[in-house]
Design a protein around this motif. Structure first.
Motif, mmCIF file in Angstrom:
data_model
loop_
_atom_site.group_PDB
_atom_site.id
_atom_site.type_symbol
_atom_site.label_atom_id
_atom_site.label_comp_id
_atom_site.label_asym_id
_atom_site.label_seq_id
_atom_site.Cartn_x
_atom_site.Cartn_y
_atom_site.Cartn_z
ATOM 1 N N CYS A 13 0.822 -1.206 0.000
ATOM 2 C CA CYS A 13 0.000 0.000 0.000
ATOM 3 C C CYS A 13 0.862 1.265 0.000
ATOM 4 O O CYS A 13 1.144 1.825 -1.045
ATOM 5 N N THR A 19 0.440 10.442 1.819
ATOM 6 C CA THR A 19 -0.687 11.323 2.110
ATOM 7 C C THR A 19 -0.450 12.256 3.285
ATOM 8 O O THR A 19 -0.796 13.435 3.213
ATOM 9 N N GLU A 92 -10.204 5.028 9.795
ATOM 10 C CA GLU A 92 -10.816 5.972 8.856
ATOM 11 C C GLU A 92 -9.730 6.723 8.070
ATOM 12 O O GLU A 92 -9.851 6.910 6.867
ATOM 13 N N HIS A 95 -8.324 4.442 5.426
ATOM 14 C CA HIS A 95 -9.248 4.336 4.287
ATOM 15 C C HIS A 95 -9.258 5.611 3.444
ATOM 16 O O HIS A 95 -9.323 5.543 2.211
ATOM 17 N N GLU A 96 -9.170 6.783 4.111
ATOM 18 C CA GLU A 96 -9.113 8.055 3.375
ATOM 19 C C GLU A 96 -7.859 8.129 2.512
ATOM 20 O O GLU A 96 -7.921 8.558 1.356
ATOM 21 N N ARG A 98 -6.067 5.599 1.376
ATOM 22 C CA ARG A 98 -6.189 4.618 0.296
ATOM 23 C C ARG A 98 -7.103 5.142 -0.806
ATOM 24 O O ARG A 98 -6.781 5.023 -1.990
ATOM 25 N N ALA A 99 -8.232 5.741 -0.431
ATOM 26 C CA ALA A 99 -9.175 6.273 -1.420
ATOM 27 C C ALA A 99 -8.519 7.381 -2.238
ATOM 28 O O ALA A 99 -8.723 7.462 -3.460
ATOM 29 N N ARG A 100 -7.726 8.229 -1.591
ATOM 30 C CA ARG A 100 -7.044 9.320 -2.289
ATOM 31 C C ARG A 100 -6.128 8.792 -3.401
ATOM 32 O O ARG A 100 -5.879 9.464 -4.387
ATOM 33 N N HIS A 101 -5.649 7.573 -3.226
ATOM 34 C CA HIS A 101 -4.742 6.984 -4.213
ATOM 35 C C HIS A 101 -5.414 5.885 -5.040
ATOM 36 O O HIS A 101 -4.739 5.071 -5.672
ATOM 37 N N GLY A 102 -6.747 5.865 -5.014
ATOM 38 C CA GLY A 102 -7.502 4.929 -5.845
ATOM 39 C C GLY A 102 -7.465 3.495 -5.362
ATOM 40 O O GLY A 102 -7.737 2.574 -6.138
ATOM 41 N N PRO A 104 -8.906 0.438 -2.764
ATOM 42 C CA PRO A 104 -10.133 0.120 -2.029
ATOM 43 C C PRO A 104 -9.877 0.050 -0.522
ATOM 44 O O PRO A 104 -8.741 -0.146 -0.087
ATOM 45 N N PRO A 105 -10.936 0.195 0.287
ATOM 46 C CA PRO A 105 -10.779 0.034 1.732
ATOM 47 C C PRO A 105 -10.297 -1.380 2.041
ATOM 48 O O PRO A 105 -10.549 -2.313 1.273
#
Length: 117
Positions: A13, A19, A92, A95-96, A98-102, A104-105
């Motif tokens: 990851c 981030t 959280e 997950h934020e 991970r989402a910023r870099h495309g 999945p949670p």
């Protein structure tokens, strides 16, 4: 690195390292009796330091080896700061990032994963 750590999703990851700003007490530096290598940090204020690469955008911690979402390994894992040690796996904020870099949670399936992060 143990086999549990090698299979841990954090190893592929690195979103948090791409981030978030990593700031901590200068007393965590090797020169002050801690373990974080001084050369990878810079002073922020009288008693705070920051990991190189985490103050600007795009963020990329200087201790990170590899690519986000593919294979990311902390080159100073055993010497990482309290900020990194205290970052909650599967939180959280995780997950934020991970989402910023495309990415999945995470869905933890192995009870040892949070301990290996």
């Amino acid at each position: 690195m143990s086999s549990e750590t090698q299979d841990h999703p954090c190893v592929s990851c690195g979103a948090c390292c791409h981030t978030y700003r990593v700031e901590f007490s200068l007393y965590e530096l090797a020169s002050m009796g801690g373990v974080v290598p001084d050369a990878l940090t810079h002073e922020v204020s009288g008693n705070r330091v920051r990991m190189n690469g985490t103050a600007q955008f795009p963020v990329r911690c200087a201790a990170l080896i590899g690519d986000c979402g593919v294979q990311s390994i902390c080159s100073i894992y055993e010497q990482r700061s309290s900020t990194c040690r205290n970052f909650d796996f599967d939180s959280e904020r995780c997950h934020e990032a991970r989402a910023r870099h495309g990415l999945p949670p995470l869905t933890p399936i192995d009870p040892i994963w949070p301990l290996a992060a």
